[in-house]
Design a protein around this motif. Structure first.
Motif, PDB file in Angstrom:
ATOM      1  N   THR A 596       0.836  -1.212   0.000  1.00 54.93           N
ATOM      2  CA  THR A 596       0.000   0.000   0.000  1.00 54.93           C
ATOM      3  C   THR A 596       0.869   1.260   0.000  1.00 54.93           C
ATOM      4  O   THR A 596       0.598   2.215  -0.733  1.00 54.93           O
ATOM      5  CB  THR A 596      -0.920   0.001   1.233  1.00 54.93           C
ATOM      6  N   ALA A 597       1.931   1.219   0.838  1.00 58.41           N
ATOM      7  CA  ALA A 597       2.829   2.378   0.930  1.00 58.41           C
ATOM      8  C   ALA A 597       3.534   2.628  -0.398  1.00 58.41           C
ATOM      9  O   ALA A 597       3.672   3.778  -0.837  1.00 58.41           O
ATOM     10  CB  ALA A 597       3.853   2.157   2.039  1.00 58.41           C
ATOM     11  N   ALA A 599       2.454   1.818  -3.361  1.00 49.27           N
ATOM     12  CA  ALA A 599       1.477   2.345  -4.322  1.00 49.27           C
ATOM     13  C   ALA A 599       1.206   3.818  -4.038  1.00 49.27           C
ATOM     14  O   ALA A 599       1.104   4.647  -4.953  1.00 49.27           O
ATOM     15  CB  ALA A 599       0.187   1.530  -4.239  1.00 49.27           C
ATOM     16  N   GLN A 600       1.083   4.147  -2.746  1.00 52.38           N
ATOM     17  CA  GLN A 600       0.814   5.522  -2.350  1.00 52.38           C
ATOM     18  C   GLN A 600       1.965   6.445  -2.772  1.00 52.38           C
ATOM     19  O   GLN A 600       1.744   7.597  -3.152  1.00 52.38           O
ATOM     20  CB  GLN A 600       0.639   5.577  -0.818  1.00 52.38           C
ATOM     21  N   CYS A 601       3.212   5.932  -2.711  1.00 54.72           N
ATOM     22  CA  CYS A 601       4.399   6.740  -3.013  1.00 54.72           C
ATOM     23  C   CYS A 601       4.884   6.523  -4.449  1.00 54.72           C
ATOM     24  O   CYS A 601       6.033   6.864  -4.775  1.00 54.72           O
ATOM     25  CB  CYS A 601       5.526   6.417  -2.026  1.00 54.72           C
ATOM     26  N   LYS A 602       4.033   5.927  -5.283  1.00 56.22           N
ATOM     27  CA  LYS A 602       4.326   5.733  -6.706  1.00 56.22           C
ATOM     28  C   LYS A 602       5.642   4.974  -6.926  1.00 56.22           C
ATOM     29  O   LYS A 602       6.433   5.288  -7.816  1.00 56.22           O
ATOM     30  CB  LYS A 602       4.372   7.079  -7.421  1.00 56.22           C
ATOM     31  N   GLU A 607      10.536   7.116  -0.094  1.00 55.75           N
ATOM     32  CA  GLU A 607       9.341   7.776   0.417  1.00 55.75           C
ATOM     33  C   GLU A 607       8.445   6.790   1.162  1.00 55.75           C
ATOM     34  O   GLU A 607       7.853   7.128   2.197  1.00 55.75           O
ATOM     35  CB  GLU A 607       8.571   8.417  -0.745  1.00 55.75           C
ATOM     36  N   ALA A 608       8.365   5.561   0.638  1.00 54.56           N
ATOM     37  CA  ALA A 608       7.541   4.547   1.300  1.00 54.56           C
ATOM     38  C   ALA A 608       8.083   4.222   2.689  1.00 54.56           C
ATOM     39  O   ALA A 608       7.327   4.032   3.645  1.00 54.56           O
ATOM     40  CB  ALA A 608       7.476   3.286   0.437  1.00 54.56           C
ATOM     41  N   TRP A 611       7.130   6.976   4.988  1.00 54.89           N
ATOM     42  CA  TRP A 611       5.684   6.898   5.226  1.00 54.89           C
ATOM     43  C   TRP A 611       5.359   5.858   6.289  1.00 54.89           C
ATOM     44  O   TRP A 611       4.467   6.031   7.114  1.00 54.89           O
ATOM     45  CB  TRP A 611       4.984   6.572   3.902  1.00 54.89           C
TER      46      TRP A 611
END
Length: 633
Positions: A596-597, A599-602, A607-608, A611
């Protein structure tokens, strides 16, 4: 120490600096320097130790001094150790290079600084015999309370500087005892050791003819004899302390010509001393005659050759040369190039960043020619300036020309090496003029009708297929065959056998804080394509060395961020997969959370990790298998 000396020290500490006039000169000067640096006489000592990689680099830089000193220090230690004397070898900055302790030490705490890699300069420890001898360039004793720092008053030391062949203090030998023994025999042996090391350093100079002289018809080999080293161009490139006093009036040796010091023709030295191996007479310009003997002709390299291959720092796992190519085929080609360079032009082929100029400099040094290494990048010089840059010009040859004229880069390479980098980018007009120089070995500067003879070794380099360029008319065919004497193909980094070995050499030569690579970084280096070749690898390691966020080992997180997503974890073993079945819901949920992280951070792993509040290394270890596959594709 006497009560009077203790009072002297107390008064100096209280600010009465004039009382230092009662101290011996080198110690007085040292105390004043210490006071000026705000050192506390009563302060404790915490010895500074060099980092492992910095000490390895220091040893490598001092390899000739260490190797030249080894046997002489051992003999000195064998003679004085049972009398309680310990020996230190330092460089010119009082960094300890080698230690030989006595087995008679009683107070071991006092000798805690007797360890390799300890910094013993005045800023750290105050007055020492080493610092005084290096500053004054003479024998110095520092006993008991003469040490500026009170912690060292239990030590009694004597030291002598080690002078280079040019007469520069490059290190020191120090002997230390707990007992205040004023032993002239030990001090005489210390002086003899320093003189023998300086003599060995002169013998170690490559391509140097060494002459030993006596002031009468006395014995050769005596420490009071005069020794000079003469280069192939008859310049005096070094001498011992006795010769510096007698022949140069204690002035530095600055490559003065043999003929400016002696009336005897140098041809007599070659004829009598080398060819006939006779003892002969040298007449100094002062009119004094000296009895002389050639003790080393030009053909002997002796210690200088062995040092270059035997003194690689200990932390380097790969036994490699200072210039290491990481591939046996390249090393073999370079070795052949070293043999042919004096007779054939050499051309280096390879992509940008593979180390063509470094290889050219290596060939130049190995050839031992007497001239300079002149490098010209044919792609970086504007076409309007390349002619004057290469061939030079007469004063006033064109508007804006220097009134004194300009020699030109080709003429500067006389008796040396001319390196033409990116020769495939040379304009056709210049190719024609270069061809003429190569054929005639003469240079005609702009605005002049006088041709100058030049002699040089030629090395060219290109990342272009010159054969195809010839076919398309972009490069002269006759010039192509003129420069294509011996070709060396420098493989790209991705194709070399030992990429880790190359990285290790970069760590040793260029990095100040880092000396090792962790396993993840090694795997990245092995598997990445490195399109920028060695230049790219060096920049990545220097980046990690500069930010220096951990210990002396480079981790994946310390590399530039663009390398983080290139890392692919090792595939799990069948056993690990079996164990994974029983990990439970916690690990399954963690992998879902990571997905999920991401995907959220592309897809940005860094960045993941932020996060999720975990380190990048932890995220990599827990990276879902499907994402690892997408990273690798």
């Amino acid at each position: 120490m006497s009560y009077e000396f203790e009072v002297l020290k107390q008064r100096f500490d209280e600010g009465e600096l004039s009382i230092s006039e009662y101290l011996p000169f080198p110690i007085k000067e040292s105390w004043l320097r210490c006071k000026n640096n705000a050192l506390d006489m009563k302060g404790g000592l915490q010895y500074e130790r060099l980092r492992k990689n910095r000490f390895a680099e220091l040893k490598y830089d001092s390899r000739l001094l260490i190797e030249s000193s080894k046997n002489h220090l051992q003999r000195l230690h064998d003679s004085v150790a049972d009398a309680g004397w310990s020996i230190l070898l330092t460089d010119a900055n009082c960094n300890t290079l080698h230690v030989m302790r006595s087995n008679k030490i009683v107070n071991d705490d006092l000798f805690s600084a007797f360890d390799s890699g300890v910094v013993l300069n005045e800023r750290n420890v105050g007055t020492t015999a080493m610092s005084c001898s290096i500053h004054s360039k003479r024998f110095t004793r520092v006993y008991g309370n003469e040490h500026y720092n009170n912690v060292l008053t239990g030590l009694n030391c004597a030291a002598l500087p080690i002078l280079s062949p040019k007469g520069i203090a490059i290190g020191s030998i120090n002997v230390t005892n707990e007992n205040p023994l004023n032993d002239p025999t030990v001090f005489f042996m210390l002086k003899a050791c320093a003189k023998n090391i300086q003599k060995q350093l002169i013998y170690s100079m490559p391509e140097t003819l060494v002459i030993e002289m006596t002031l009468s018809s006395g014995q050769f080999g005596e420490l009071t004899n005069l020794i000079i080293g003469v280069g192939p161009d008859t310049s005096i490139v070094g001498c011992n302390e006795a010769a510096q006093r007698f022949l140069f009036n204690n002035c530095p040796v600055n490559d003065q010509k043999f003929q400016s010091i002696f009336d005897t023709p140098f041809s007599d030295v070659l004829n009598l001393g080398v060819r006939q191996q006779k003892i002969f007479k040298l007449r100094a310009t002062s009119g004094v005659f000296l009895t002389a003997k050639v003790v080393q002709p030009f053909t002997q390299n002796q210690l200088s050759n062995s040092v270059s291959t035997q003194s690689i720092p200990d932390h380097i796992e790969h036994q490699v040369d200072p210039v290491y190519f990481g591939d046996p085929n390249i090393s073999k080609s370079i070795d052949r190039g070293r043999k042919v360079i004096g007779r054939l032009p050499v051309i280096l082929l390879g992509e940008s960043g593979v180390g063509k100029e470094v290889s050219a400099q290596h060939l130049h040094l190995e050839s031992q020619c007497s001239g300079k290494f002149i490098s010209i990048n044919c792609a970086s010089i504007p076409e309007s300036l390349i002619e004057s840059e290469l061939f030079g010009y007469q004063g006033g040859a064109f508007t804006g020309a220097d009134k004194k004229g300009y020699k030109g880069r080709i003429a500067e390479a006389h008796n040396g090496t001319l390196f033409l980098d990116e020769i495939g980018d040379m304009p056709l007009v210049m190719q024609s003029r270069l061809l003429r120089v190569l054929e005639t070995r003469k240079v005609n500067p702009l605005g002049s009708n006088i041709e100058k003879e030049v002699s040089f070794q030629l090395i060219c380099a290109t990342n272009i297929d010159l054969a195809k360029l010839v076919e398309s008319g972009g490069f002269r065919k006759d010039l192509y065959y003129r420069i294509k004497g011996y070709s060396i193909n420098l493989l790209p980094l991705r194709s070399r056998v030992d990429k880790i070995g190359i990285a290790d050499v970069i760590l040793r030569k260029d990095c100040l804080n880092k000396s090792m690579l962790d396993e993840d970084v090694k795997r990245l280096i092995e598997n990445y394509d490195w399109p920028g070749n060695i230049r790219e690898l060096r920049n990545a390691l220097l980046y990690a060395d500069t930010i220096n966020e951990g210990d002396d080992t480079i981790t994946l997180e310390e590399l530039p961020e663009e390398y983080h997503t290139l890392f692919v974890p090792l595939p799990e073993s069948p056993q690990a997969c079996e164990n994974k079945k029983s990990l439970g819901k916690v690990d399954i949920e963690m992998q879902k959370l990571i997905s999920t992280a991401l995907a959220q951070c592309k897809g940005n792993v860094s960045e993941a990790a932020k996060w999720l509040g975990m380190s990048r290394a932890t995220l990599y270890r827990k990276l879902p298998a499907n994402y690892a596959k997408s990273v690798s594709s």
